[in-house]
Design a protein around this motif. Sequence first.
Motif, PDB file in Angstrom:
ATOM      1  N   ARG A 101       0.823  -1.213   0.000  1.00 47.91           N
ATOM      2  CA  ARG A 101       0.000   0.000   0.000  1.00 47.91           C
ATOM      3  C   ARG A 101       0.858   1.264   0.000  1.00 47.91           C
ATOM      4  O   ARG A 101       1.833   1.369   0.736  1.00 47.91           O
ATOM      5  CB  ARG A 101      -0.922  -0.013   1.215  1.00 47.91           C
ATOM      6  N   TYR A 117      -2.478   0.589  -4.108  1.00 50.80           N
ATOM      7  CA  TYR A 117      -1.485  -0.481  -3.897  1.00 50.80           C
ATOM      8  C   TYR A 117      -0.636  -0.592  -5.162  1.00 50.80           C
ATOM      9  O   TYR A 117      -1.108  -0.283  -6.264  1.00 50.80           O
ATOM     10  CB  TYR A 117      -2.177  -1.829  -3.686  1.00 50.80           C
ATOM     11  N   THR A 149      -0.770  -9.083   1.116  1.00 50.40           N
ATOM     12  CA  THR A 149      -0.551  -7.739   1.675  1.00 50.40           C
ATOM     13  C   THR A 149       0.260  -7.795   2.979  1.00 50.40           C
ATOM     14  O   THR A 149       0.646  -6.760   3.514  1.00 50.40           O
ATOM     15  CB  THR A 149      -1.900  -7.015   1.902  1.00 50.40           C
ATOM     16  N   THR A 150       0.486  -9.008   3.509  1.00 50.12           N
ATOM     17  CA  THR A 150       1.347  -9.173   4.692  1.00 50.12           C
ATOM     18  C   THR A 150       2.387 -10.241   4.359  1.00 50.12           C
ATOM     19  O   THR A 150       2.025 -11.285   3.780  1.00 50.12           O
ATOM     20  CB  THR A 150       0.515  -9.663   5.903  1.00 50.12           C
ATOM     21  N   SER A 180      -5.159 -10.285   0.259  1.00 49.49           N
ATOM     22  CA  SER A 180      -6.269  -9.363  -0.001  1.00 49.49           C
ATOM     23  C   SER A 180      -6.788  -9.602  -1.406  1.00 49.49           C
ATOM     24  O   SER A 180      -6.049 -10.018  -2.304  1.00 49.49           O
ATOM     25  CB  SER A 180      -5.816  -7.913   0.156  1.00 49.49           C
ATOM     26  N   VAL A 206      -7.186   1.788  -3.777  1.00 49.53           N
ATOM     27  CA  VAL A 206      -7.704   1.129  -2.563  1.00 49.53           C
ATOM     28  C   VAL A 206      -9.198   0.817  -2.727  1.00 49.53           C
ATOM     29  O   VAL A 206      -9.703  -0.202  -2.238  1.00 49.53           O
ATOM     30  CB  VAL A 206      -7.450   2.020  -1.325  1.00 49.53           C
ATOM     31  N   ARG A 222     -10.282  -2.712  -3.634  1.00 52.21           N
ATOM     32  CA  ARG A 222     -10.097  -3.858  -2.726  1.00 52.21           C
ATOM     33  C   ARG A 222     -11.470  -4.303  -2.230  1.00 52.21           C
ATOM     34  O   ARG A 222     -12.301  -3.474  -1.872  1.00 52.21           O
ATOM     35  CB  ARG A 222      -9.217  -3.454  -1.540  1.00 52.21           C
ATOM     36  N   GLU A 238     -11.999  -6.338   3.863  1.00 50.94           N
ATOM     37  CA  GLU A 238     -10.864  -5.798   4.635  1.00 50.94           C
ATOM     38  C   GLU A 238      -9.521  -6.258   4.078  1.00 50.94           C
ATOM     39  O   GLU A 238      -9.426  -7.361   3.535  1.00 50.94           O
ATOM     40  CB  GLU A 238     -10.935  -6.332   6.074  1.00 50.94           C
ATOM     41  N   GLU A 239      -8.512  -5.420   4.315  1.00 53.62           N
ATOM     42  CA  GLU A 239      -7.155  -5.846   3.955  1.00 53.62           C
ATOM     43  C   GLU A 239      -6.791  -7.076   4.790  1.00 53.62           C
ATOM     44  O   GLU A 239      -7.095  -7.128   5.992  1.00 53.62           O
ATOM     45  CB  GLU A 239      -6.150  -4.720   4.212  1.00 53.62           C
ATOM     46  N   GLY A 240      -6.165  -8.047   4.154  1.00 55.28           N
ATOM     47  CA  GLY A 240      -5.710  -9.237   4.870  1.00 55.28           C
ATOM     48  C   GLY A 240      -6.755 -10.339   4.969  1.00 55.28           C
ATOM     49  O   GLY A 240      -6.462 -11.453   5.407  1.00 55.28           O
TER      50      GLY A 240
END
Length: 387
Positions: free
Chosen positions: A144, A149, A173-174, A186, A224, A227, A230-232
Amino acid sequence: MDFAWSPQQEQLRAAIERVCAAFDADYWLRKDRDGGFPDDFHRALADAGWLGIAMPEAYGGAGLGIGDAALMMHTIAASGAGLSGASAVHMNIFGLHPVVVFGSDAQKARWLPPLINGRDRACFAVTEPNTGLNTLKLKTRAVRHGDHYRVSGQKVWISSAQVANKVLLLARTTAVEEAKGTEGLSLFYTDLDRSAIEVREIDKMGRKAVDSNQVFIDDLRIPVDDRIGEEGKGFDCILHGLNPERILIASEAVGLGRAALQRGALYAKERIVFERPIGQNQAIQHPLAKSWIELEAAHLMVQKAAWLYDQGRPCGAEANSAKYLAAEACYRACENAILTHGGMGYAKEYHVERYLREAWIPRLAPVSPQLILCFIAEKVLGLPKSY
Ligand SMILES: Cc1cc2nc3c(=O)[nH]c(=O)nc-3n(C[C@H](O)[C@H](O)[C@H](O)COP(=O)(O)OP(=O)(O)OC[C@H]3O[C@@H](n4cnc5c(N)ncnc54)[C@H](O)[C@@H]3O)c2cc1C
Protein backbone atom coordinates in the motif's frame (compact mmCIF):
# COMPACT_ATOMS: atom_id res chain seq x y z
CA MET A 1 -38.43 -34.49 -0.77
CA ASP A 2 -38.99 -33.45 -4.39
CA PHE A 3 -36.60 -34.39 -7.18
CA ALA A 4 -38.64 -32.87 -10.01
CA TRP A 5 -37.66 -29.69 -11.84
CA SER A 6 -40.11 -26.86 -11.12
CA PRO A 7 -42.04 -25.36 -14.08
CA GLN A 8 -39.70 -22.32 -13.84
CA GLN A 9 -36.66 -24.57 -14.07
CA GLU A 10 -38.14 -26.36 -17.09
CA GLN A 11 -38.61 -22.93 -18.71
CA LEU A 12 -35.06 -21.95 -17.82
CA ARG A 13 -33.70 -25.11 -19.40
CA ALA A 14 -35.78 -24.64 -22.56
CA ALA A 15 -34.69 -21.00 -22.85
CA ILE A 16 -30.98 -21.89 -22.56
CA GLU A 17 -31.43 -24.72 -25.06
CA ARG A 18 -32.92 -22.22 -27.53
CA VAL A 19 -29.89 -19.93 -27.20
CA CYS A 20 -27.48 -22.86 -27.55
CA ALA A 21 -29.29 -24.27 -30.61
CA ALA A 22 -27.78 -21.47 -32.72
CA PHE A 23 -24.28 -22.79 -31.86
CA ASP A 24 -24.11 -26.33 -33.16
CA ALA A 25 -21.45 -29.02 -32.88
CA ASP A 26 -19.67 -27.75 -36.02
CA TYR A 27 -19.42 -24.27 -34.50
CA TRP A 28 -17.63 -25.71 -31.45
CA LEU A 29 -15.50 -27.97 -33.65
CA ARG A 30 -14.30 -24.90 -35.58
CA LYS A 31 -13.64 -23.03 -32.31
CA ASP A 32 -11.63 -26.00 -31.05
CA ARG A 33 -9.54 -26.02 -34.22
CA ASP A 34 -9.07 -22.28 -34.81
CA GLY A 35 -9.39 -20.84 -31.30
CA GLY A 36 -10.73 -17.34 -30.70
CA PHE A 37 -13.11 -16.47 -27.88
CA PRO A 38 -16.77 -17.35 -28.67
CA ASP A 39 -17.86 -13.70 -28.57
CA ASP A 40 -21.14 -14.34 -30.38
CA PHE A 41 -22.11 -17.07 -27.91
CA HIS A 42 -21.22 -14.87 -24.93
CA ARG A 43 -23.18 -11.98 -26.48
CA ALA A 44 -26.23 -14.18 -27.19
CA LEU A 45 -26.44 -15.25 -23.52
CA ALA A 46 -25.87 -11.66 -22.33
CA ASP A 47 -28.58 -10.28 -24.68
CA ALA A 48 -31.01 -12.94 -23.49
CA GLY A 49 -30.32 -11.75 -19.93
CA TRP A 50 -28.68 -14.93 -18.61
CA LEU A 51 -25.27 -13.69 -17.50
CA GLY A 52 -26.76 -12.25 -14.32
CA ILE A 53 -28.71 -15.36 -13.39
CA ALA A 54 -27.26 -15.52 -9.87
CA MET A 55 -26.61 -11.79 -9.40
CA PRO A 56 -28.81 -9.58 -7.23
CA GLU A 57 -31.89 -8.12 -8.93
CA ALA A 58 -31.01 -4.64 -7.62
CA TYR A 59 -28.06 -4.59 -10.07
CA GLY A 60 -29.82 -6.11 -13.08
CA GLY A 61 -29.45 -9.79 -12.23
CA ALA A 62 -32.15 -12.44 -11.93
CA GLY A 63 -31.44 -13.16 -8.25
CA LEU A 64 -31.75 -16.94 -8.68
CA GLY A 65 -29.84 -19.49 -6.64
CA ILE A 66 -26.91 -21.76 -7.37
CA GLY A 67 -29.32 -24.62 -8.19
CA ASP A 68 -30.70 -22.64 -11.13
CA ALA A 69 -27.27 -21.42 -12.17
CA ALA A 70 -26.04 -25.03 -12.11
CA LEU A 71 -28.96 -26.08 -14.31
CA MET A 72 -28.04 -23.34 -16.78
CA MET A 73 -24.38 -24.44 -16.92
CA HIS A 74 -25.41 -28.09 -17.26
CA THR A 75 -27.68 -27.20 -20.18
CA ILE A 76 -24.92 -25.27 -21.95
CA ALA A 77 -22.41 -28.11 -21.62
CA ALA A 78 -24.97 -30.80 -22.53
CA SER A 79 -25.93 -28.91 -25.70
CA GLY A 80 -22.56 -29.94 -27.11
CA ALA A 81 -20.93 -26.59 -26.26
CA GLY A 82 -19.10 -28.57 -23.57
CA LEU A 83 -16.50 -26.80 -21.52
CA SER A 84 -15.75 -24.40 -24.41
CA GLY A 85 -19.21 -22.91 -24.04
CA ALA A 86 -19.45 -23.22 -20.26
CA SER A 87 -16.04 -21.65 -19.58
CA ALA A 88 -16.88 -18.70 -21.84
CA VAL A 89 -19.48 -17.55 -19.29
CA HIS A 90 -18.50 -19.44 -16.13
CA MET A 91 -16.81 -16.43 -14.54
CA ASN A 92 -19.93 -14.28 -15.05
CA ILE A 93 -22.17 -16.64 -13.16
CA PHE A 94 -20.60 -16.85 -9.73
CA GLY A 95 -17.10 -15.44 -10.15
CA LEU A 96 -18.01 -12.11 -8.61
CA HIS A 97 -19.75 -13.71 -5.65
CA PRO A 98 -17.13 -12.21 -3.25
CA VAL A 99 -18.24 -8.76 -4.48
CA VAL A 100 -21.89 -9.62 -3.85
CA VAL A 101 -21.12 -10.76 -0.29
CA PHE A 102 -18.25 -8.49 0.76
CA GLY A 103 -18.38 -5.54 -1.66
CA SER A 104 -19.74 -2.12 -0.68
CA ASP A 105 -22.92 -0.82 -2.34
CA ALA A 106 -20.77 1.55 -4.41
CA GLN A 107 -18.57 -1.34 -5.63
CA LYS A 108 -21.59 -3.46 -6.55
CA ALA A 109 -23.14 -0.56 -8.47
CA ARG A 110 -19.85 0.04 -10.28
CA TRP A 111 -18.97 -3.57 -11.13
CA LEU A 112 -22.03 -5.81 -11.36
CA PRO A 113 -24.15 -4.15 -14.09
CA PRO A 114 -21.38 -4.13 -16.75
CA LEU A 115 -20.57 -7.76 -16.01
CA ILE A 116 -24.23 -8.76 -16.24
CA ASN A 117 -24.84 -6.98 -19.53
CA GLY A 118 -21.69 -8.48 -21.03
CA ARG A 119 -19.75 -5.24 -21.48
CA ASP A 120 -17.11 -6.29 -18.95
CA ARG A 121 -15.26 -9.59 -19.05
CA ALA A 122 -13.52 -10.79 -15.94
CA CYS A 123 -10.82 -13.34 -15.25
CA PHE A 124 -9.94 -14.94 -11.94
CA ALA A 125 -6.29 -14.83 -10.91
CA VAL A 126 -5.40 -17.04 -7.95
CA THR A 127 -3.10 -19.89 -9.03
CA GLU A 128 0.65 -19.22 -8.99
CA PRO A 129 3.46 -21.20 -10.58
CA ASN A 130 5.49 -21.71 -7.41
CA THR A 131 2.78 -22.36 -4.82
CA GLY A 132 0.06 -24.30 -6.70
CA LEU A 133 -2.74 -25.59 -4.51
CA ASN A 134 -1.11 -24.11 -1.40
CA THR A 135 -2.96 -20.83 -1.92
CA LEU A 136 -2.13 -19.45 1.52
CA LYS A 137 1.52 -19.28 0.52
CA LEU A 138 1.02 -17.33 -2.70
CA LYS A 139 3.69 -14.73 -3.41
CA THR A 140 2.19 -11.97 -5.60
CA ARG A 141 2.80 -8.91 -3.45
CA ALA A 142 0.56 -5.85 -3.00
CA VAL A 143 2.12 -2.95 -1.08
CA ARG A 144 0.00 0.00 0.00
CA HIS A 145 1.07 3.55 -0.88
CA GLY A 146 -1.59 5.96 0.43
CA ASP A 147 -4.72 5.62 -1.72
CA HIS A 148 -3.43 2.79 -3.89
CA TYR A 149 -1.48 -0.48 -3.90
CA ARG A 150 1.41 -1.40 -6.14
CA VAL A 151 1.33 -5.06 -7.15
CA SER A 152 3.97 -7.33 -8.66
CA GLY A 153 4.06 -11.09 -9.13
CA GLN A 154 3.16 -13.99 -11.35
CA LYS A 155 0.04 -16.07 -11.93
CA VAL A 156 -0.53 -19.12 -14.06
CA TRP A 157 -3.43 -20.83 -15.87
CA ILE A 158 -5.53 -17.69 -15.75
CA SER A 159 -8.43 -18.37 -18.10
CA SER A 160 -9.77 -15.74 -20.52
CA ALA A 161 -7.07 -13.19 -19.60
CA GLN A 162 -6.58 -12.59 -23.35
CA VAL A 163 -10.05 -11.11 -23.66
CA ALA A 164 -10.83 -9.86 -20.15
CA ASN A 165 -10.78 -6.18 -19.21
CA LYS A 166 -11.17 -6.94 -15.50
CA VAL A 167 -9.32 -9.21 -13.09
CA LEU A 168 -10.29 -10.62 -9.70
CA LEU A 169 -6.87 -10.87 -8.10
CA LEU A 170 -5.70 -12.46 -4.86
CA ALA A 171 -2.42 -10.95 -3.62
CA ARG A 172 -0.33 -10.88 -0.48
CA THR A 173 -0.55 -7.74 1.67
CA THR A 174 1.35 -9.17 4.69
CA ALA A 175 4.69 -10.96 4.41
CA VAL A 176 4.23 -14.72 4.63
CA GLU A 177 6.30 -15.03 7.82
CA GLU A 178 4.13 -12.43 9.61
CA ALA A 179 0.73 -13.69 8.40
CA LYS A 180 -1.41 -15.58 10.92
CA GLY A 181 -3.81 -18.39 9.96
CA THR A 182 -5.72 -17.55 6.80
CA GLU A 183 -4.88 -13.84 7.02
CA GLY A 184 -2.39 -11.83 4.98
CA LEU A 185 -3.98 -12.00 1.52
CA SER A 186 -6.27 -9.36 0.00
CA LEU A 187 -8.75 -9.57 -2.84
CA PHE A 188 -9.00 -6.94 -5.58
CA TYR A 189 -11.28 -6.45 -8.56
CA THR A 190 -9.62 -4.07 -10.92
CA ASP A 191 -8.84 -3.13 -14.51
CA LEU A 192 -6.63 -5.58 -16.35
CA ASP A 193 -4.13 -2.87 -17.27
CA ARG A 194 -2.01 -4.32 -20.04
CA SER A 195 0.70 -1.69 -19.57
CA ALA A 196 1.56 -3.44 -16.26
CA ILE A 197 0.26 -6.97 -16.96
CA GLU A 198 1.72 -9.24 -19.61
CA VAL A 199 -0.48 -12.15 -20.65
CA ARG A 200 1.08 -15.13 -22.45
CA GLU A 201 -1.24 -17.86 -23.70
CA ILE A 202 -0.48 -21.47 -22.75
CA ASP A 203 -0.72 -23.93 -25.63
CA LYS A 204 -2.97 -26.54 -24.02
CA MET A 205 -4.71 -29.86 -24.67
CA GLY A 206 -8.28 -28.66 -25.27
CA ARG A 207 -10.82 -25.84 -24.96
CA LYS A 208 -8.83 -23.72 -27.37
CA ALA A 209 -11.66 -21.16 -27.62
CA VAL A 210 -11.17 -20.12 -24.02
CA ASP A 211 -7.54 -19.17 -23.46
CA SER A 212 -5.51 -19.93 -20.33
CA ASN A 213 -2.41 -17.92 -19.59
CA GLN A 214 0.75 -17.11 -17.76
CA VAL A 215 0.31 -13.66 -16.27
CA PHE A 216 3.23 -11.40 -15.32
CA ILE A 217 2.33 -8.42 -13.13
CA ASP A 218 4.90 -5.65 -12.95
CA ASP A 219 4.11 -2.71 -10.67
CA LEU A 220 0.36 -2.66 -11.28
CA ARG A 221 -1.35 0.30 -9.59
CA ILE A 222 -4.61 -0.69 -7.88
CA PRO A 223 -6.76 1.97 -6.17
CA VAL A 224 -7.70 1.13 -2.56
CA ASP A 225 -11.34 1.44 -3.72
CA ASP A 226 -10.80 -1.69 -5.80
CA ARG A 227 -10.10 -3.86 -2.73
CA ILE A 228 -12.96 -6.17 -1.72
CA GLY A 229 -13.54 -6.39 2.02
CA GLU A 230 -10.86 -5.80 4.63
CA GLU A 231 -7.16 -5.85 3.96
CA GLY A 232 -5.71 -9.24 4.87
CA LYS A 233 -9.08 -11.06 4.67
CA GLY A 234 -8.98 -11.91 0.98
CA PHE A 235 -8.74 -15.67 1.53
CA ASP A 236 -11.97 -15.64 3.55
CA CYS A 237 -13.66 -13.71 0.72
CA ILE A 238 -12.50 -16.32 -1.80
CA LEU A 239 -13.61 -19.20 0.46
CA HIS A 240 -17.21 -17.99 0.16
CA GLY A 241 -17.11 -18.59 -3.58
CA LEU A 242 -15.37 -21.98 -3.53
CA ASN A 243 -18.39 -24.22 -2.92
CA PRO A 244 -20.58 -22.59 -5.59
CA GLU A 245 -17.66 -22.80 -8.01
CA ARG A 246 -17.29 -26.55 -7.38
CA ILE A 247 -21.04 -27.04 -7.80
CA LEU A 248 -21.05 -25.19 -11.12
CA ILE A 249 -18.09 -27.04 -12.58
CA ALA A 250 -19.58 -30.35 -11.41
CA SER A 251 -22.81 -29.50 -13.19
CA GLU A 252 -20.87 -28.61 -16.34
CA ALA A 253 -19.05 -31.94 -16.13
CA VAL A 254 -22.33 -33.87 -15.90
CA GLY A 255 -23.59 -31.93 -18.94
CA LEU A 256 -20.45 -32.69 -20.95
CA GLY A 257 -20.59 -36.38 -19.93
CA ARG A 258 -24.22 -36.57 -21.06
CA ALA A 259 -23.37 -34.98 -24.43
CA ALA A 260 -20.71 -37.68 -24.93
CA LEU A 261 -23.05 -40.45 -23.80
CA GLN A 262 -25.75 -39.30 -26.20
CA ARG A 263 -23.32 -39.42 -29.11
CA GLY A 264 -22.08 -42.85 -28.01
CA ALA A 265 -25.62 -44.29 -27.80
CA LEU A 266 -26.60 -42.79 -31.17
CA TYR A 267 -23.55 -44.25 -32.89
CA ALA A 268 -24.16 -47.63 -31.22
CA LYS A 269 -27.65 -47.72 -32.74
CA GLU A 270 -26.55 -46.69 -36.23
CA ARG A 271 -23.24 -48.47 -36.79
CA ILE A 272 -23.72 -51.93 -38.32
CA VAL A 273 -20.91 -54.51 -38.00
CA PHE A 274 -21.32 -58.31 -38.25
CA GLU A 275 -24.76 -57.59 -39.77
CA ARG A 276 -26.17 -55.93 -36.64
CA PRO A 277 -25.96 -52.65 -34.76
CA ILE A 278 -22.90 -52.64 -32.51
CA GLY A 279 -25.25 -51.48 -29.72
CA GLN A 280 -26.83 -54.93 -29.71
CA ASN A 281 -23.65 -56.25 -28.08
CA GLN A 282 -23.57 -56.13 -24.31
CA ALA A 283 -19.89 -55.23 -24.41
CA ILE A 284 -20.98 -51.96 -26.03
CA GLN A 285 -24.17 -51.51 -24.00
CA HIS A 286 -22.77 -52.03 -20.52
CA PRO A 287 -20.12 -49.30 -20.40
CA LEU A 288 -22.66 -46.80 -21.77
CA ALA A 289 -25.29 -47.92 -19.25
CA LYS A 290 -22.72 -47.69 -16.45
CA SER A 291 -21.89 -44.13 -17.50
CA TRP A 292 -25.60 -43.23 -17.44
CA ILE A 293 -25.80 -44.53 -13.86
CA GLU A 294 -22.65 -42.70 -12.79
CA LEU A 295 -23.73 -39.40 -14.35
CA GLU A 296 -27.16 -39.69 -12.79
CA ALA A 297 -25.65 -40.28 -9.33
CA ALA A 298 -23.20 -37.41 -9.78
CA HIS A 299 -26.04 -35.13 -10.80
CA LEU A 300 -27.99 -36.01 -7.67
CA MET A 301 -24.98 -35.00 -5.59
CA VAL A 302 -24.75 -31.72 -7.55
CA GLN A 303 -28.41 -31.04 -6.81
CA LYS A 304 -28.01 -31.90 -3.13
CA ALA A 305 -24.98 -29.62 -2.77
CA ALA A 306 -26.79 -26.79 -4.60
CA TRP A 307 -29.88 -27.23 -2.45
CA LEU A 308 -27.80 -27.06 0.75
CA TYR A 309 -25.99 -23.96 -0.48
CA ASP A 310 -29.23 -22.22 -1.44
CA GLN A 311 -30.63 -23.06 2.02
CA GLY A 312 -27.63 -21.36 3.60
CA ARG A 313 -26.44 -24.66 5.08
CA PRO A 314 -22.86 -26.00 5.12
CA CYS A 315 -22.14 -27.87 1.88
CA GLY A 316 -18.34 -28.26 1.72
CA ALA A 317 -18.36 -32.07 1.75
CA GLU A 318 -21.22 -32.29 -0.76
CA ALA A 319 -19.85 -29.63 -3.14
CA ASN A 320 -16.45 -31.33 -3.18
CA SER A 321 -18.01 -34.78 -3.57
CA ALA A 322 -20.18 -33.51 -6.44
CA LYS A 323 -17.11 -32.09 -8.20
CA TYR A 324 -15.19 -35.34 -7.71
CA LEU A 325 -18.00 -37.68 -8.81
CA ALA A 326 -19.06 -35.54 -11.76
CA ALA A 327 -15.55 -35.10 -13.13
CA GLU A 328 -14.75 -38.82 -12.92
CA ALA A 329 -18.14 -39.84 -14.37
CA CYS A 330 -17.74 -37.31 -17.18
CA TYR A 331 -14.27 -38.56 -18.02
CA ARG A 332 -15.43 -42.20 -18.17
CA ALA A 333 -18.48 -41.27 -20.28
CA CYS A 334 -16.21 -39.53 -22.80
CA GLU A 335 -13.85 -42.50 -22.84
CA ASN A 336 -16.77 -44.93 -23.36
CA ALA A 337 -18.15 -42.75 -26.13
CA ILE A 338 -14.79 -42.94 -27.93
CA LEU A 339 -14.53 -46.70 -27.46
CA THR A 340 -18.06 -47.08 -28.85
CA HIS A 341 -17.06 -45.14 -31.97
CA GLY A 342 -14.05 -47.41 -32.56
CA GLY A 343 -11.54 -45.76 -34.90
CA MET A 344 -14.00 -42.96 -35.64
CA GLY A 345 -13.82 -41.98 -31.99
CA TYR A 346 -10.38 -40.64 -32.81
CA ALA A 347 -11.65 -38.49 -35.71
CA LYS A 348 -12.44 -34.89 -34.84
CA GLU A 349 -15.63 -34.82 -36.90
CA TYR A 350 -17.33 -37.18 -34.42
CA HIS A 351 -16.74 -34.69 -31.58
CA VAL A 352 -16.15 -37.21 -28.77
CA GLU A 353 -12.33 -36.88 -28.76
CA ARG A 354 -12.84 -33.14 -28.17
CA TYR A 355 -15.14 -33.91 -25.28
CA LEU A 356 -12.52 -36.20 -23.73
CA ARG A 357 -9.87 -33.47 -23.95
CA GLU A 358 -12.27 -31.05 -22.28
CA ALA A 359 -13.19 -33.63 -19.62
CA TRP A 360 -9.70 -33.25 -18.17
CA ILE A 361 -10.48 -29.71 -17.04
CA PRO A 362 -13.09 -30.49 -14.35
CA ARG A 363 -10.82 -33.30 -13.17
CA LEU A 364 -7.82 -31.01 -12.69
CA ALA A 365 -9.38 -27.68 -11.73
CA PRO A 366 -10.23 -25.75 -9.65
CA VAL A 367 -9.06 -28.36 -7.17
CA SER A 368 -7.50 -31.76 -7.79
CA PRO A 369 -9.18 -35.10 -6.95
CA GLN A 370 -6.38 -35.84 -4.49
CA LEU A 371 -7.02 -32.68 -2.52
CA ILE A 372 -10.76 -33.42 -2.44
CA LEU A 373 -10.02 -36.84 -0.93
CA CYS A 374 -7.68 -35.19 1.60
CA PHE A 375 -10.47 -32.75 2.50
CA ILE A 376 -13.10 -35.47 2.98
CA ALA A 377 -10.68 -37.58 5.02
CA GLU A 378 -9.97 -34.67 7.32
CA LYS A 379 -13.29 -32.83 7.58
CA VAL A 380 -15.76 -35.72 7.35
CA LEU A 381 -13.82 -38.69 8.68
CA GLY A 382 -11.85 -36.78 11.30
CA LEU A 383 -8.45 -38.03 10.12
CA PRO A 384 -5.31 -35.93 10.65
CA LYS A 385 -4.77 -33.13 8.15
CA SER A 386 -2.34 -34.33 5.49
CA TYR A 387 -1.62 -31.20 3.47
C1 LIG B 1 -7.67 -25.43 -18.16
C2 LIG B 1 -7.37 -24.83 -16.82
C3 LIG B 1 -7.94 -23.62 -16.51
C4 LIG B 1 -7.63 -23.00 -15.27
N1 LIG B 1 -8.15 -21.74 -15.01
C5 LIG B 1 -7.75 -21.08 -13.89
C6 LIG B 1 -8.16 -19.73 -13.65
O1 LIG B 1 -8.92 -19.14 -14.42
N2 LIG B 1 -7.71 -19.10 -12.53
C7 LIG B 1 -6.87 -19.70 -11.64
O2 LIG B 1 -6.50 -19.07 -10.64
N3 LIG B 1 -6.45 -21.00 -11.84
C8 LIG B 1 -6.87 -21.68 -12.94
N4 LIG B 1 -6.43 -22.99 -13.16
C9 LIG B 1 -5.48 -23.59 -12.23
C10 LIG B 1 -6.04 -24.75 -11.45
O3 LIG B 1 -6.97 -24.31 -10.51
C11 LIG B 1 -4.82 -25.45 -10.84
O4 LIG B 1 -4.11 -26.05 -11.89
C12 LIG B 1 -5.20 -26.45 -9.80
O5 LIG B 1 -5.70 -25.76 -8.69
C13 LIG B 1 -4.00 -27.31 -9.38
O6 LIG B 1 -2.91 -26.50 -9.04
P1 LIG B 1 -1.46 -26.83 -9.66
O7 LIG B 1 -1.65 -27.02 -11.12
O8 LIG B 1 -0.50 -25.78 -9.24
O9 LIG B 1 -1.10 -28.21 -9.01
P2 LIG B 1 -0.03 -28.52 -7.84
O10 LIG B 1 -0.40 -27.77 -6.61
O11 LIG B 1 1.33 -28.32 -8.39
O12 LIG B 1 -0.29 -30.07 -7.60
C14 LIG B 1 0.20 -31.05 -8.53
C15 LIG B 1 -0.34 -32.41 -8.13
O13 LIG B 1 0.13 -32.76 -6.83
C16 LIG B 1 -0.97 -33.09 -6.01
N5 LIG B 1 -0.70 -32.66 -4.63
C17 LIG B 1 -0.10 -31.50 -4.22
N6 LIG B 1 -0.02 -31.48 -2.88
C18 LIG B 1 -0.61 -32.61 -2.43
C19 LIG B 1 -0.88 -33.16 -1.12
N7 LIG B 1 -0.51 -32.52 -0.02
N8 LIG B 1 -1.51 -34.33 -1.05
C20 LIG B 1 -1.89 -35.00 -2.18
N9 LIG B 1 -1.67 -34.54 -3.43
C21 LIG B 1 -1.05 -33.36 -3.54
C22 LIG B 1 -2.16 -32.37 -6.58
O14 LIG B 1 -3.38 -32.99 -6.22
C23 LIG B 1 -1.88 -32.46 -8.07
O15 LIG B 1 -2.30 -33.69 -8.56
C24 LIG B 1 -6.77 -23.64 -14.37
C25 LIG B 1 -6.22 -24.89 -14.69
C26 LIG B 1 -6.51 -25.48 -15.89
C27 LIG B 1 -5.87 -26.81 -16.24
